[in-house]
Design an enzyme around this catalytic site. Sequence first.
Site, PDB file in Angstrom:
ATOM      1  N   ASN A 103      -0.392  18.386 -20.317  1.00  0.00           N
ATOM      2  CA  ASN A 103      -0.619  18.707 -18.910  1.00  0.00           C
ATOM      3  C   ASN A 103      -0.861  17.385 -18.188  1.00  0.00           C
ATOM      4  O   ASN A 103      -1.059  16.348 -18.819  1.00  0.00           O
ATOM      5  CB  ASN A 103      -1.759  19.717 -18.715  1.00  0.00           C
ATOM      6  CG  ASN A 103      -3.091  19.189 -19.177  1.00  0.00           C
ATOM      7  OD1 ASN A 103      -3.519  18.120 -18.776  1.00  0.00           O
ATOM      8  ND2 ASN A 103      -3.772  19.947 -20.031  1.00  0.00           N
ATOM      9  N   GLY A 119      -1.988  25.263 -26.457  1.00  0.00           N
ATOM     10  CA  GLY A 119      -0.676  25.158 -27.088  1.00  0.00           C
ATOM     11  C   GLY A 119      -0.479  23.880 -27.870  1.00  0.00           C
ATOM     12  O   GLY A 119      -1.364  23.422 -28.588  1.00  0.00           O
ATOM     13  N   VAL A 120       0.714  23.293 -27.735  1.00  0.00           N
ATOM     14  CA  VAL A 120       1.067  22.055 -28.436  1.00  0.00           C
ATOM     15  C   VAL A 120       0.088  20.942 -28.071  1.00  0.00           C
ATOM     16  O   VAL A 120      -0.375  20.199 -28.938  1.00  0.00           O
ATOM     17  CB  VAL A 120       2.517  21.635 -28.093  1.00  0.00           C
ATOM     18  CG1 VAL A 120       2.820  20.237 -28.597  1.00  0.00           C
ATOM     19  CG2 VAL A 120       3.511  22.631 -28.664  1.00  0.00           C
ATOM     20  N   ASP A 121      -0.252  20.842 -26.799  1.00  0.00           N
ATOM     21  CA  ASP A 121      -1.166  19.800 -26.314  1.00  0.00           C
ATOM     22  C   ASP A 121      -2.510  19.873 -27.044  1.00  0.00           C
ATOM     23  O   ASP A 121      -3.007  18.874 -27.570  1.00  0.00           O
ATOM     24  CB  ASP A 121      -1.349  19.958 -24.807  1.00  0.00           C
ATOM     25  CG  ASP A 121      -2.048  18.781 -24.146  1.00  0.00           C
ATOM     26  OD1 ASP A 121      -2.078  17.685 -24.736  1.00  0.00           O
ATOM     27  OD2 ASP A 121      -2.536  18.967 -23.027  1.00  0.00           O
ATOM     28  N   SER A 176       7.866  23.312 -22.030  1.00  0.00           N
ATOM     29  CA  SER A 176       7.672  24.311 -20.965  1.00  0.00           C
ATOM     30  C   SER A 176       7.876  25.759 -21.395  1.00  0.00           C
ATOM     31  O   SER A 176       7.711  26.662 -20.584  1.00  0.00           O
ATOM     32  CB  SER A 176       8.534  24.013 -19.736  1.00  0.00           C
ATOM     33  OG  SER A 176       8.047  22.875 -19.055  1.00  0.00           O
ATOM     34  N   TYR A 222       3.852  27.530 -19.818  1.00  0.00           N
ATOM     35  CA  TYR A 222       4.540  27.253 -18.552  1.00  0.00           C
ATOM     36  C   TYR A 222       5.676  28.240 -18.291  1.00  0.00           C
ATOM     37  O   TYR A 222       6.396  28.116 -17.318  1.00  0.00           O
ATOM     38  CB  TYR A 222       5.035  25.816 -18.508  1.00  0.00           C
ATOM     39  CG  TYR A 222       3.925  24.794 -18.298  1.00  0.00           C
ATOM     40  CD1 TYR A 222       2.585  25.162 -18.200  1.00  0.00           C
ATOM     41  CD2 TYR A 222       4.214  23.455 -18.194  1.00  0.00           C
ATOM     42  CE1 TYR A 222       1.588  24.224 -18.010  1.00  0.00           C
ATOM     43  CE2 TYR A 222       3.221  22.508 -17.997  1.00  0.00           C
ATOM     44  CZ  TYR A 222       1.905  22.904 -17.912  1.00  0.00           C
ATOM     45  OH  TYR A 222       0.922  21.971 -17.714  1.00  0.00           O
TER      46      TYR A 222
END
Length: 170
Positions: A23, A31-33, A121, A125
């Site tokens: 982000n 999520g992945v982050d 995304s 997202y």
Amino acid sequence: MRLTCVLGDITEQRVDAVVNAANSSLLGGGGVDGAIHRKGGPEILAACRDLRNGHLGGGLPTGEAVATTAGELPATWVIHTVGPVWSATQDRTELLRSCYRNSLSVADRLSAANVAFPLISAGVYRWPVDDAVEQAVTTLRRCDTAVEEVRLVLFQADTFELARKRIETA
């Protein structure tokens, strides 16, 4: 450049660089982050804070990319990129494509030979998965890069199958 896909966990990829679907704050998220920040440890967050205290005081703009250490991950670097939130009323496809192009540009500056990407995304997202796969494969195939291998790392079997078939026909 060889484009492949694997079913698995991006935080376990032994590559030169892992791409983080970050982000704009660069300070972690879901999520992945979140997974990359948790598994990579405090070094990644410290490097991101340094960026925020420097030239990225306002955060990382959508479509741009920047690298940090990978901390405890089995990679050397994390390339953070901010994907666009999907919109039914606005075409943000070019921003999504720029995530892949700019991440590979950063990988080239790092002399990375192999890079692992998530499907940018397509999670929180809300980008439609079939189009996210199409944009990823098409954009990555068209990039002029010195990176030898790009690996799409997909967490769900149905998304992996979709990507595998798309890569075979690209």
